[in-house]
Scaffold this motif. Structure first.
Motif: not given
Ligand SMILES: [Zn+2]
Length: 256
Positions: A207-209, A219-222
């Motif tokens: 899950r993206c934090t 990695i999501h949204h850096d």
């Molecule tokens: Zn994200």
């Protein structure tokens, strides 16, 4: 034999230039194509070519409408070495088995491995374009397109067509009774069923934090994502490989 190697190199180069393959993906395509071509001859390369060309087209088809999916799935764009191995690795094993034994069962297994890979790829590449959101296996809840373990009617129909295309394409080179043709088709389809089942159960999810979305990406949204569920080693490539393996094994049990 040199012609087979030359054609494989040319196709891999073309795939690289058209951005369907990364550099490592192109290299592995040469290895896969050469081994398969040496064992199954032009039939092997031809079937691989049908998978490769239709899957690349499927990926590029309405790619601008798949942007949302790019946020969820593990890998997007050009296929790398692991993705080529996930789909073609079992084909290499079938080629080696055929080379060693000359048993036609390995030829059938090869057709099934390519049918399973095509059915998988078509199911996901076309399925994400479905007008309705897919439903998650077991819970039947509607989830975001691209979520592993979820199916849409359109995706399911396209995965059936994908497997059928491969089995029918093989008729150009090999004679198949209608019953065998239907069996190979159904066994090829079990590949995408296994894929969906594994995707719904043991495939790793994060899950993206930042945005809170469930994703397969580390990695999501850096920012590194947090682990939610699944086996840590079971990413998308491993799931694909196991699905193709499973279908091919079923073929061995049925025809062997
Ligand atoms: Zn994200």
């Amino acid at each position: 034999m040199f012609a087979i190697f030359a054609v494989t190199c040319f196709v891999a180069y073309l795939g690289y230039r058209l951005r369907s393959l990364t550099r490592s993906g192109a290299l592995l395509t040469v290895v896969t194509g050469t081994v398969i071509g040496f064992s199954f001859g032009w039939f092997g390369l031809y079937l691989l070519g049908v998978f490769f060309s239709t899957s690349s087209l499927a990926s590029k088809y309405r790619s601008h409408d798949k942007k949302g999916v790019d946020e969820i799935v593990e890998k997007t764009g050009a296929r790398d070495a692991m993705q080529v191995l996930a789909n073609g690795g079992v084909g290499i094993l079938c080629a080696l088995g055929y080379q060693l034994t000359n048993d036609p069962v390995y030829l059938y297994m090869y057709v099934v491995s390519i049918a399973a890979a095509t059915s998988d790829t078509w199911g996901s590449e076309f399925g994400v374009l479905s007008k309705q959101k897919p439903r998650f296996m077991f819970t039947f809840k509607r989830v975001e397109p691209g979520t592993s373990g979820a199916v849409s009617t359109f995706g399911t129909v396209m995965s059936m067509f994908g497997a059928l295309l491969i089995v029918i394409s093989s008729l150009v080179f090999i004679d198949l009774k209608v019953t065998h043709l239907l069996l190979l088709w159904v066994i090829g389809l079990t590949g995408s069923i296994i894929d969906t089942l594994l995707g719904a159960t043991f495939q790793r999810t994060f899950r993206c934090t930042v945005c809170g979305k469930l994703t397969e990406q580390k990695i999501h949204h850096d920012v590194p994502t947090t682990y939610v569920s699944g086996w840590h080693f079971l990413g998308n490539d491993a799931v694909n490989f196991l699905s193709v393996c499973g279908a091919t094994l079923i073929c061995f049990l049925v025809f062997g």
